[in-house]
Motif scaffolding. Structure first.
Motif, PDB file in Angstrom:
ATOM      1  N   MET A 140       0.849  -1.181   0.000  1.00 37.85           N
ATOM      2  CA  MET A 140       0.000   0.000   0.000  1.00 37.85           C
ATOM      3  C   MET A 140       0.895   1.245   0.000  1.00 37.85           C
ATOM      4  N   ASN A 141       0.520   2.265  -0.789  1.00 35.29           N
ATOM      5  CA  ASN A 141       1.272   3.512  -0.767  1.00 35.29           C
ATOM      6  C   ASN A 141       0.466   4.581  -0.024  1.00 35.29           C
ATOM      7  N   TYR A 142       1.051   5.752   0.141  1.00 39.07           N
ATOM      8  CA  TYR A 142       0.401   6.785   0.945  1.00 39.07           C
ATOM      9  C   TYR A 142      -0.956   7.186   0.368  1.00 39.07           C
ATOM     10  N   ALA A 143      -1.109   7.149  -0.950  1.00 39.28           N
ATOM     11  CA  ALA A 143      -2.375   7.546  -1.565  1.00 39.28           C
ATOM     12  C   ALA A 143      -3.507   6.587  -1.214  1.00 39.28           C
ATOM     13  N   ASP A 144      -3.175   5.343  -0.922  1.00 37.77           N
ATOM     14  CA  ASP A 144      -4.188   4.347  -0.570  1.00 37.77           C
ATOM     15  C   ASP A 144      -4.470   4.289   0.929  1.00 37.77           C
ATOM     16  N   TRP A 145      -3.602   4.888   1.741  1.00 36.60           N
ATOM     17  CA  TRP A 145      -3.749   4.786   3.192  1.00 36.60           C
ATOM     18  C   TRP A 145      -4.993   5.531   3.659  1.00 36.60           C
ATOM     19  N   HIS A 146      -5.761   4.844   4.473  1.00 41.02           N
ATOM     20  CA  HIS A 146      -6.997   5.424   5.012  1.00 41.02           C
ATOM     21  C   HIS A 146      -7.515   4.511   6.108  1.00 41.02           C
ATOM     22  N   ILE A 147      -7.838   5.094   7.245  1.00 43.46           N
ATOM     23  CA  ILE A 147      -8.464   4.338   8.336  1.00 43.46           C
ATOM     24  C   ILE A 147      -9.820   4.983   8.588  1.00 43.46           C
ATOM     25  N   PRO A 148     -10.888   4.366   8.097  1.00 47.60           N
ATOM     26  CA  PRO A 148     -12.211   4.976   8.238  1.00 47.60           C
ATOM     27  C   PRO A 148     -12.687   5.026   9.692  1.00 47.60           C
ATOM     28  N   LEU A 149     -13.678   5.864   9.926  1.00 43.46           N
ATOM     29  CA  LEU A 149     -14.247   6.011  11.268  1.00 43.46           C
ATOM     30  C   LEU A 149     -14.720   4.678  11.837  1.00 43.46           C
ATOM     31  N   SER A 150     -15.142   3.775  10.977  1.00 40.10           N
ATOM     32  CA  SER A 150     -15.676   2.483  11.428  1.00 40.10           C
ATOM     33  C   SER A 150     -14.631   1.597  12.091  1.00 40.10           C
ATOM     34  N   HIS A 151     -13.353   1.934  11.963  1.00 40.23           N
ATOM     35  CA  HIS A 151     -12.294   1.130  12.580  1.00 40.23           C
ATOM     36  C   HIS A 151     -11.900   1.696  13.937  1.00 40.23           C
ATOM     37  N   GLY A 152     -12.890   1.979  14.757  1.00 34.85           N
ATOM     38  CA  GLY A 152     -12.670   2.596  16.063  1.00 34.85           C
ATOM     39  C   GLY A 152     -12.000   1.718  17.096  1.00 34.85           C
ATOM     40  N   ASP A 153     -11.897   0.423  16.837  1.00 35.43           N
ATOM     41  CA  ASP A 153     -11.246  -0.472  17.796  1.00 35.43           C
ATOM     42  C   ASP A 153      -9.723  -0.417  17.696  1.00 35.43           C
ATOM     43  N   LEU A 154      -9.191   0.095  16.597  1.00 31.99           N
ATOM     44  CA  LEU A 154      -7.734   0.254  16.480  1.00 31.99           C
ATOM     45  C   LEU A 154      -7.241   1.247  17.521  1.00 31.99           C
ATOM     46  N   THR A 155      -6.066   0.995  18.049  1.00 32.85           N
ATOM     47  CA  THR A 155      -5.472   1.977  18.957  1.00 32.85           C
ATOM     48  C   THR A 155      -4.753   3.038  18.124  1.00 32.85           C
ATOM     49  N   LEU A 156      -4.475   4.151  18.737  1.00 34.14           N
ATOM     50  CA  LEU A 156      -3.738   5.204  18.053  1.00 34.14           C
ATOM     51  C   LEU A 156      -2.376   4.679  17.598  1.00 34.14           C
ATOM     52  N   ARG A 157      -1.725   3.900  18.434  1.00 39.36           N
ATOM     53  CA  ARG A 157      -0.424   3.326  18.066  1.00 39.36           C
ATOM     54  C   ARG A 157      -0.542   2.453  16.807  1.00 39.36           C
ATOM     55  N   GLU A 158      -1.570   1.592  16.759  1.00 38.51           N
ATOM     56  CA  GLU A 158      -1.754   0.728  15.591  1.00 38.51           C
ATOM     57  C   GLU A 158      -1.996   1.557  14.324  1.00 38.51           C
ATOM     58  N   SER A 179       0.446   1.829  10.986  1.00 41.09           N
ATOM     59  CA  SER A 179       0.020   1.609   9.601  1.00 41.09           C
ATOM     60  C   SER A 179       0.408   2.800   8.726  1.00 41.09           C
ATOM     61  N   LEU A 180       0.373   3.989   9.280  1.00 44.50           N
ATOM     62  CA  LEU A 180       0.792   5.182   8.541  1.00 44.50           C
ATOM     63  C   LEU A 180       2.293   5.124   8.258  1.00 44.50           C
ATOM     64  N   SER A 181       3.060   4.730   9.244  1.00 47.48           N
ATOM     65  CA  SER A 181       4.511   4.605   9.051  1.00 47.48           C
ATOM     66  C   SER A 181       4.848   3.546   8.012  1.00 47.48           C
ATOM     67  N   ALA A 182       4.052   2.492   7.982  1.00 50.69           N
ATOM     68  CA  ALA A 182       4.318   1.385   7.064  1.00 50.69           C
ATOM     69  C   ALA A 182       4.177   1.782   5.601  1.00 50.69           C
ATOM     70  N   VAL A 183       3.389   2.804   5.314  1.00 49.88           N
ATOM     71  CA  VAL A 183       3.216   3.221   3.917  1.00 49.88           C
ATOM     72  C   VAL A 183       4.270   4.231   3.492  1.00 49.88           C
ATOM     73  N   GLY A 184       5.148   4.583   4.407  1.00 47.15           N
ATOM     74  CA  GLY A 184       6.232   5.492   4.058  1.00 47.15           C
ATOM     75  C   GLY A 184       5.787   6.924   3.875  1.00 47.15           C
ATOM     76  N   ALA A 185       4.666   7.272   4.466  1.00 48.82           N
ATOM     77  CA  ALA A 185       4.175   8.646   4.360  1.00 48.82           C
ATOM     78  C   ALA A 185       5.106   9.602   5.081  1.00 48.82           C
ATOM     79  N   ARG A 186       5.084  10.817   4.633  1.00 47.22           N
ATOM     80  CA  ARG A 186       5.814  11.917   5.259  1.00 47.22           C
ATOM     81  C   ARG A 186       7.323  11.813   5.100  1.00 47.22           C
ATOM     82  N   GLN A 187       7.775  11.098   4.072  1.00 46.21           N
ATOM     83  CA  GLN A 187       9.202  11.004   3.835  1.00 46.21           C
ATOM     84  C   GLN A 187       9.770  12.294   3.260  1.00 46.21           C
TER      85      GLN A 187
END
Length: 187
Positions: free
Chosen positions: A1-19, A23-31
């Protein structure tokens, strides 16, 4: 997945902020380096002492957390919404400030940060939505204390009304049928 595809919708409220951040770090965003003009307008670190040009300024770390809290990705429309809602959540934005930022983002931001017409409209809607929301100013939340907290709980603690966001996102989806960012909001 690249940064353009990264998205965590509101419905995924069980994820922690760390998780979510992992996932944001894994897509290499903000390089890439954020252009100076963007930093000057959006990051409080670059603000002149005693001068508030735009309410809701946030450093990149906080800004990324707000993207997650609002269920927004990293595309232009997501940036526009995140900035606008953050500004509006301060309850201090005047129409002139709202207009000026929209014009600067449309005219002087470099590509790919420059807002197109749809992004500017989304930004304006988001400023107003943040203004009517009962949430706390999103740029003033200490997100580090919530690092292992589920997103649903952080939203609740912040006073963020997910039903209000969901209704707004549904309207955005109808208004911008050609926008990838808008069409995936309620996945």
């Amino acid at each position: 997945m690249n940064y353009a595809d990264w998205h965590i919708p509101l419905s995924h409220g069980d994820l922690t902020l760390r998780e979510a951040l992992d996932s944001l770090s894994a897509v290499g965003a903000r390089q890439q380096e954020i252009p100076l003009v963007v930093r000057l307008l959006e990051n409080p670190k670059y603000r002149l002492p005693g001068v508030t040009l735009f309410h809701g300024a946030a450093d990149l770390k906080v800004h990324d957390r707000i993207h997650i809290l609002l269920g927004r990705g990293l595309l232009m429309e997501d940036e526009a919404f995140t900035i606008g809602f953050t500004m509006g959540s301060t309850k201090r934005v005047r129409r002139s400030e709202e207009w000026l930022f929209g014009q600067l983002a449309r005219r002087i931001y470099p590509h790919p940060y420059r807002f197109n017409d749809d992004a500017v409209r989304i930004y304006y809607d988001a400023v107003r939505l943040g203004g009517i929301s009962g949430c706390r100013p999103l740029n003033r939340i200490d997100y580090d204390r919530y690092i292992d907290t589920p997103l649903r709980e952080i939203r609740s603690q912040a006073g963020l009304e997910t039903d209000l966001l969901t209704a707004c996102y549904r309207i955005e989806m109808e208004r911008y049928p050609g926008s990838t960012a808008s069409q995936r909001l309620l996945d």
